[in-house]
Design an enzyme around this catalytic site. Structure first.
Site, PDB file in Angstrom:
ATOM      1  N   SER A  95      11.038   6.788 -17.072  1.00 29.72           N
ATOM      2  CA  SER A  95      11.259   7.514 -15.814  1.00 29.72           C
ATOM      3  C   SER A  95      11.343   9.009 -16.054  1.00 29.72           C
ATOM      4  N   PRO A 138      18.152  10.372   2.736  1.00 26.20           N
ATOM      5  CA  PRO A 138      19.083   9.257   2.967  1.00 26.20           C
ATOM      6  C   PRO A 138      18.643   8.336   4.106  1.00 26.20           C
ATOM      7  N   GLN A 283       9.288 -28.392 -24.952  1.00 26.96           N
ATOM      8  CA  GLN A 283       8.160 -28.106 -24.042  1.00 26.96           C
ATOM      9  C   GLN A 283       8.563 -27.089 -22.978  1.00 26.96           C
ATOM     10  N   LEU A 342      18.012 -16.975 -23.342  1.00 26.02           N
ATOM     11  CA  LEU A 342      19.002 -16.565 -24.342  1.00 26.02           C
ATOM     12  C   LEU A 342      20.386 -17.155 -24.063  1.00 26.02           C
ATOM     13  N   GLY A 343      20.522 -17.892 -22.984  1.00 24.82           N
ATOM     14  CA  GLY A 343      21.828 -18.470 -22.654  1.00 24.82           C
ATOM     15  C   GLY A 343      22.877 -17.378 -22.471  1.00 24.82           C
ATOM     16  N   GLU A 367       9.153   4.587  -6.070  1.00 24.09           N
ATOM     17  CA  GLU A 367       7.700   4.828  -6.015  1.00 24.09           C
ATOM     18  C   GLU A 367       7.020   3.834  -5.082  1.00 24.09           C
TER      19      GLU A 367
HETATM   20  P1  TGC Z   1      -0.658   8.472   6.120  1.00 24.99           P
HETATM   21  O1  TGC Z   1       0.241   9.117   7.142  1.00 24.99           O
HETATM   22  O2  TGC Z   1      -1.759   7.567   6.550  1.00 24.99           O
HETATM   23  O3  TGC Z   1      -1.328   9.563   5.177  1.00 24.99           O
HETATM   24  C1  TGC Z   1      -0.826  10.820   5.023  1.00 24.99           C
HETATM   25  C2  TGC Z   1      -1.800  11.617   4.169  1.00 24.99           C
HETATM   26  O4  TGC Z   1      -1.615  11.242   2.809  1.00 24.99           O
HETATM   27  C3  TGC Z   1      -2.841  10.728   2.261  1.00 24.99           C
HETATM   28  N1  TGC Z   1      -2.438   9.616   1.381  1.00 24.99           N
HETATM   29  C4  TGC Z   1      -2.477   9.675   0.060  1.00 24.99           C
HETATM   30  N2  TGC Z   1      -2.905  10.609  -0.780  1.00 24.99           N
HETATM   31  C5  TGC Z   1      -2.803  10.365  -2.100  1.00 24.99           C
HETATM   32  N3  TGC Z   1      -2.284   9.235  -2.596  1.00 24.99           N
HETATM   33  C6  TGC Z   1      -1.822   8.264  -1.780  1.00 24.99           C
HETATM   34  N4  TGC Z   1      -1.283   7.150  -2.278  1.00 24.99           N
HETATM   35  C7  TGC Z   1      -1.915   8.448  -0.390  1.00 24.99           C
HETATM   36  N5  TGC Z   1      -1.571   7.710   0.683  1.00 24.99           N
HETATM   37  C8  TGC Z   1      -1.893   8.439   1.758  1.00 24.99           C
HETATM   38  C9  TGC Z   1      -3.629  10.287   3.445  1.00 24.99           C
HETATM   39  O5  TGC Z   1      -5.015  10.291   3.149  1.00 24.99           O
HETATM   40  C10 TGC Z   1      -3.269  11.346   4.446  1.00 24.99           C
HETATM   41  O6  TGC Z   1      -3.949  12.547   4.093  1.00 24.99           O
HETATM   42  P2  TGC Z   1      -4.522  13.523   5.264  1.00 24.99           P
HETATM   43  O7  TGC Z   1      -5.099  14.672   4.512  1.00 24.99           O
HETATM   44  O8  TGC Z   1      -5.519  12.694   6.006  1.00 24.99           O
HETATM   45  O9  TGC Z   1      -3.338  13.880   6.103  1.00 24.99           O
HETATM   46  O10 TGC Z   1       0.265   7.781   5.148  1.00 24.99           O
HETATM   47  P3  TGC Z   1       0.258   6.263   4.847  1.00 24.99           P
HETATM   48  O11 TGC Z   1       0.285   5.489   6.125  1.00 24.99           O
HETATM   49  O12 TGC Z   1      -0.814   5.932   3.876  1.00 24.99           O
HETATM   50  O13 TGC Z   1       1.658   6.160   4.133  1.00 24.99           O
HETATM   51  C11 TGC Z   1       2.551   5.175   4.505  1.00 24.99           C
HETATM   52  C12 TGC Z   1       3.257   4.720   3.236  1.00 24.99           C
HETATM   53  C13 TGC Z   1       4.372   3.790   3.663  1.00 24.99           C
HETATM   54  C14 TGC Z   1       2.273   3.979   2.342  1.00 24.99           C
HETATM   55  C15 TGC Z   1       3.807   5.952   2.496  1.00 24.99           C
HETATM   56  O14 TGC Z   1       4.633   6.678   3.348  1.00 24.99           O
HETATM   57  C16 TGC Z   1       4.527   5.560   1.245  1.00 24.99           C
HETATM   58  O15 TGC Z   1       3.940   5.426   0.184  1.00 24.99           O
HETATM   59  N6  TGC Z   1       5.889   5.339   1.323  1.00 24.99           N
HETATM   60  C17 TGC Z   1       6.693   5.084   0.136  1.00 24.99           C
HETATM   61  C18 TGC Z   1       7.334   6.371  -0.310  1.00 24.99           C
HETATM   62  C19 TGC Z   1       7.570   6.400  -1.790  1.00 24.99           C
HETATM   63  O16 TGC Z   1       6.932   5.753  -2.569  1.00 24.99           O
HETATM   64  N7  TGC Z   1       8.471   7.264  -2.210  1.00 24.99           N
HETATM   65  C20 TGC Z   1       8.685   7.492  -3.609  1.00 24.99           C
HETATM   66  C21 TGC Z   1       9.575   8.685  -3.838  1.00 24.99           C
HETATM   67  S1  TGC Z   1       9.479   9.357  -5.457  1.00 24.99           S
HETATM   68  C22 TGC Z   1      10.180   8.218  -6.464  1.00 24.99           C
HETATM   69  O17 TGC Z   1      10.528   7.146  -6.102  1.00 24.99           O
HETATM   70  C23 TGC Z   1      10.307   8.630  -7.864  1.00 24.99           C
HETATM   71  S2  TGC Z   1      11.013   7.494  -8.920  1.00 24.99           S
HETATM   72  C24 TGC Z   1      10.420   8.141 -10.353  1.00 24.99           C
HETATM   73  C25 TGC Z   1      10.987   7.632 -11.589  1.00 24.99           C
HETATM   74  O18 TGC Z   1      12.212   7.722 -11.808  1.00 24.99           O
HETATM   75  O19 TGC Z   1      10.154   7.159 -12.414  1.00 24.99           O
HETATM   76  P1  FAD Z   2      14.252   1.853   2.602  1.00 25.16           P
HETATM   77  O1  FAD Z   2      13.034   2.660   2.833  1.00 25.16           O
HETATM   78  O2  FAD Z   2      15.393   2.045   3.519  1.00 25.16           O
HETATM   79  O3  FAD Z   2      13.842   0.313   2.584  1.00 25.16           O
HETATM   80  C1  FAD Z   2      14.781  -0.740   2.821  1.00 25.16           C
HETATM   81  C2  FAD Z   2      14.023  -2.070   2.851  1.00 25.16           C
HETATM   82  O4  FAD Z   2      13.100  -2.079   3.945  1.00 25.16           O
HETATM   83  C3  FAD Z   2      13.197  -2.316   1.594  1.00 25.16           C
HETATM   84  O5  FAD Z   2      13.314  -3.668   1.225  1.00 25.16           O
HETATM   85  C4  FAD Z   2      11.780  -2.037   2.048  1.00 25.16           C
HETATM   86  O6  FAD Z   2      10.801  -2.745   1.313  1.00 25.16           O
HETATM   87  C5  FAD Z   2      11.825  -2.514   3.485  1.00 25.16           C
HETATM   88  N1  FAD Z   2      10.787  -1.938   4.334  1.00 25.16           N
HETATM   89  C6  FAD Z   2      10.443  -0.646   4.451  1.00 25.16           C
HETATM   90  N2  FAD Z   2       9.446  -0.493   5.329  1.00 25.16           N
HETATM   91  C7  FAD Z   2       9.146  -1.714   5.780  1.00 25.16           C
HETATM   92  C8  FAD Z   2       8.193  -2.235   6.716  1.00 25.16           C
HETATM   93  N3  FAD Z   2       7.355  -1.449   7.384  1.00 25.16           N
HETATM   94  N4  FAD Z   2       8.162  -3.565   6.927  1.00 25.16           N
HETATM   95  C9  FAD Z   2       9.013  -4.386   6.273  1.00 25.16           C
HETATM   96  N5  FAD Z   2       9.940  -3.968   5.389  1.00 25.16           N
HETATM   97  C10 FAD Z   2       9.991  -2.650   5.159  1.00 25.16           C
HETATM   98  N6  FAD Z   2      12.930   9.309  -4.781  1.00 25.16           N
HETATM   99  C11 FAD Z   2      12.485  10.580  -5.006  1.00 25.16           C
HETATM  100  O7  FAD Z   2      12.017  11.258  -4.094  1.00 25.16           O
HETATM  101  N7  FAD Z   2      12.539  11.128  -6.257  1.00 25.16           N
HETATM  102  C12 FAD Z   2      13.049  10.446  -7.312  1.00 25.16           C
HETATM  103  O8  FAD Z   2      13.064  10.972  -8.429  1.00 25.16           O
HETATM  104  C13 FAD Z   2      13.545   9.126  -7.105  1.00 25.16           C
HETATM  105  N8  FAD Z   2      14.113   8.442  -8.126  1.00 25.16           N
HETATM  106  C14 FAD Z   2      14.718   7.229  -7.871  1.00 25.16           C
HETATM  107  C15 FAD Z   2      15.457   6.606  -8.883  1.00 25.16           C
HETATM  108  C16 FAD Z   2      16.114   5.400  -8.619  1.00 25.16           C
HETATM  109  C17 FAD Z   2      16.948   4.762  -9.687  1.00 25.16           C
HETATM  110  C18 FAD Z   2      15.985   4.785  -7.351  1.00 25.16           C
HETATM  111  C19 FAD Z   2      16.671   3.479  -7.051  1.00 25.16           C
HETATM  112  C20 FAD Z   2      15.257   5.402  -6.359  1.00 25.16           C
HETATM  113  C21 FAD Z   2      14.621   6.640  -6.600  1.00 25.16           C
HETATM  114  N9  FAD Z   2      13.943   7.320  -5.584  1.00 25.16           N
HETATM  115  C22 FAD Z   2      13.462   8.587  -5.792  1.00 25.16           C
HETATM  116  C23 FAD Z   2      13.944   6.779  -4.233  1.00 25.16           C
HETATM  117  C24 FAD Z   2      12.961   5.641  -4.009  1.00 25.16           C
HETATM  118  O9  FAD Z   2      11.657   6.114  -3.937  1.00 25.16           O
HETATM  119  C25 FAD Z   2      13.389   4.920  -2.733  1.00 25.16           C
HETATM  120  O10 FAD Z   2      14.572   4.193  -3.032  1.00 25.16           O
HETATM  121  C26 FAD Z   2      12.315   3.979  -2.212  1.00 25.16           C
HETATM  122  O11 FAD Z   2      11.177   4.696  -1.780  1.00 25.16           O
HETATM  123  C27 FAD Z   2      12.835   3.114  -1.044  1.00 25.16           C
HETATM  124  O12 FAD Z   2      13.495   3.898  -0.109  1.00 25.16           O
HETATM  125  P2  FAD Z   2      14.962   3.471   0.391  1.00 25.16           P
HETATM  126  O13 FAD Z   2      15.791   3.259  -0.814  1.00 25.16           O
HETATM  127  O14 FAD Z   2      15.434   4.481   1.355  1.00 25.16           O
HETATM  128  O15 FAD Z   2      14.762   2.073   1.101  1.00 25.16           O
END
Ligand code: TGC
Ligand code: FAD
Length: 387
Positions: A95, A138, A283, A342-343, A367
């Site tokens: 990470s 949040p 098995q 591993l129990g 992600e």
């Molecule tokens: P949509 O509104 O349709 O699209 C918006 C614009 O974004 C473009 N796009 C992308 N571009 C690059 N890569 C992708 N995967 C893309 N997905 C969409 C799209 O073409 C559009 O561009 P434009 O120029 O036409 O405006 O967005 P959507 O409907 O595709 O998105 C919905 C959804 C739910 C898939 C998206 O909001 C999403 O992925 N939600 C999850 C958010 C998430 O993953 N958050 C992560 C936070 S960071 C983190 O967790 C770090 S942990 C790191 C660690 O510790 O290792």
């Molecule tokens: P929510 O979005 O509130 O989701 C709650 C539940 O609803 C989930 O089960 C989800 O699958 C479900 N759900 C969501 N949408 C739908 C739908 N349309 N239909 C049905 N079910 C749905 N974020 C950063 O920006 N930067 C970081 O560096 C980062 N690091 C992280 C490190 C850790 C250890 C953790 C736990 C999280 C981190 N995150 C980071 C945040 C992470 O990306 C979010 O936790 C993740 O995207 C989910 O968001 P949420 O926790 O608010 O859950």
């Protein structure tokens, strides 16, 4: 010739000499420096900061970025192998590298000005400047379009207000890539830790990813010069583009975690004698071990093909979603089942499966949750957006 138990399809033979050398050097670092301490780090809830210079020394930070910015200029398959080996150690170490490389250095490289690249990238590659990435808020991480953090123009500056949640490296970081709503759509800003009004608070009591720093970030009228705005992207595609890079690496990481669990359970079950024979001679144990090998092999090939597509400039976000979903599911299931094999011994951090199982609870959530990735694939198949 006997097959390698952790590489039944000889995926290694599909790698170039350079890719194999990268994998070997990271594997050595993990064996010698991570595995001896990581159980204690997890117990103590401590990220091993002392490893940062070693990760940097091997060129593992921003590894795919060009050498002119102090980076290693490796291909995407090499980056994947780095993630796999680091996560064989612990998801927290992977990470750290993912956030620094794909979520902080990548946006500065892809969306930043030349001045921003020269200012930050060499020091980030050297591990002297640590970054974090603030997208999640949040009120709901899955729906980042509903962003409340905002930046308002004020003369030559911007004033940022709001907060971010669950931010990896938050309290370690010297800079934060912060995504904020503006009158012109979502934009990215490089906030420095000593900017007035910017604070980070570590999230405690985690049962997962304990060897990693996770924080909330707060912005209270933080004044940011326009020179710290990433000038070359607007809209959600900015942060989502970074996520595609990081998620790609995350498809490889769980392969490492699963291999670590298979290794531990295989050795344990060969030595554990019950009812006058090793557990491995039953098995039911062999069915489990064989099934894990099947799932690991499929995941290895999925990530390798994804990496080849990425290096050819053909990788699609939907393909990344499928692999992130598949490989996280594969690893969390294997880690839980290995814990069972591993129990009672499986419940302490003396053995790795429970640590990996707990870590995978985060990896399958961040992600993009499993559901989010399933819905991305469903949308691709049906053409209907079900979010
Ligand atoms: P949509 O509104 O349709 O699209 C918006 C614009 O974004 C473009 N796009 C992308 N571009 C690059 N890569 C992708 N995967 C893309 N997905 C969409 C799209 O073409 C559009 O561009 P434009 O120029 O036409 O405006 O967005 P959507 O409907 O595709 O998105 C919905 C959804 C739910 C898939 C998206 O909001 C999403 O992925 N939600 C999850 C958010 C998430 O993953 N958050 C992560 C936070 S960071 C983190 O967790 C770090 S942990 C790191 C660690 O510790 O290792
Ligand atoms: P929510 O979005 O509130 O989701 C709650 C539940 O609803 C989930 O089960 C989800 O699958 C479900 N759900 C969501 N949408 C739908 C739908 N349309 N239909 C049905 N079910 C749905 N974020 C950063 O920006 N930067 C970081 O560096 C980062 N690091 C992280 C490190 C850790 C250890 C953790 C736990 C999280 C981190 N995150 C980071 C945040 C992470 O990306 C979010 O936790 C993740 O995207 C989910 O968001 P949420 O926790 O608010 O859950």
């Amino acid at each position: 010739m006997a097959l390698h138990p952790y590489d039944l399809y000889d995926v290694r033979s599909l790698l170039s000499d350079e890719e194999r050398a990268v994998q070997d050097s990271v594997a050595r670092l993990v064996d010698e420096r991570v595995l001896p301490i990581i159980g204690d780090c997890f117990d103590q809830g401590r990220f091993p900061k002392e490893l940062i210079p070693e990760l940097a020394g091997l060129g593992l930070l921003g590894a795919t970025l060009p050498e002119e910015y102090g980076c290693a200029g490796l291909n995407s398959v090499s980056y994947g192998l780095i993630c796999q080996e680091l996560e064989r150690g612990d998801s927290g170490i992977r990470s750290f590298a993912s956030v620094q490389s794909s979520l902080c250095m990548y946006p500065i490289f892809a969306y930043g000005s030349e001045e921003q690249r020269r200012r930050w990238l060499p020091d980030m590659a050297a591990g002297k400047v640590i970054g974090c990435f603030g997208l999640t808020e949040p009120q709901g991480g899955s729906d980042p379009a509903n962003m409340k953090t905002h930046a308002k123009r004020d003369g030559g500056d911007w004033v940022v207000n709001g907060s971010k949640m669950w931010i990896t490296n938050g309290n370690l970081a010297d800079i934060a890539i912060v995504w904020a709503q503006t009158d012109d759509g979502i934009q990215g800003f490089v906030l420095e830790k000593d900017f007035a009004g910017f604070s980070a608070q570590e999230i405690k009591h985690k049962m997962s990813l304990r060897a990693s720093v996770t924080s909330a970030l707060y912005f209270d009228n933080v004044r940011v010069p326009d020179a710290s705005r990433l000038p070359n992207v607007k809209g959600l595609r900015g942060p989502l583009g970074c996520l595609t890079q990081a998620r790609y690496g995350i498809t490889w990481g769980p392969v490492g975690a699963a291999i670590a669990c298979l290794d531990e359970a295989l050795n344990y079950s060969k030595e554990r004698i019950l009812f006058d024979r090793p557990v491995a001679a039953t098995q039911s144990a062999q069915l489990k071990l064989a099934d894990w090998a099947r799932r690991i092999t499929s995941a290895q090939l999925l990530s390798l093909q994804l990496g080849r597509l990425k290096d050819a400039g053909k990788m699609q976000p939907t393909q990344v979603s499928l692999a992130k979903w598949n490989n996280c599911r594969m690893a969390i299931d294997i880690a839980r089942e290995a814990r069972d094999l591993l129990g009672g011994a499986g419940i302490t951090t003396e053995h790795c499966p429970i640590r990996h199982a707990l870590n995978m609870e985060s990896v399958i959530t961040y992600e993009g949750t499993e559901t989010v990735h399933q819905l991305v694939v469903g949308r691709e198949l049906t053409g209907i957006n079900a979010f």
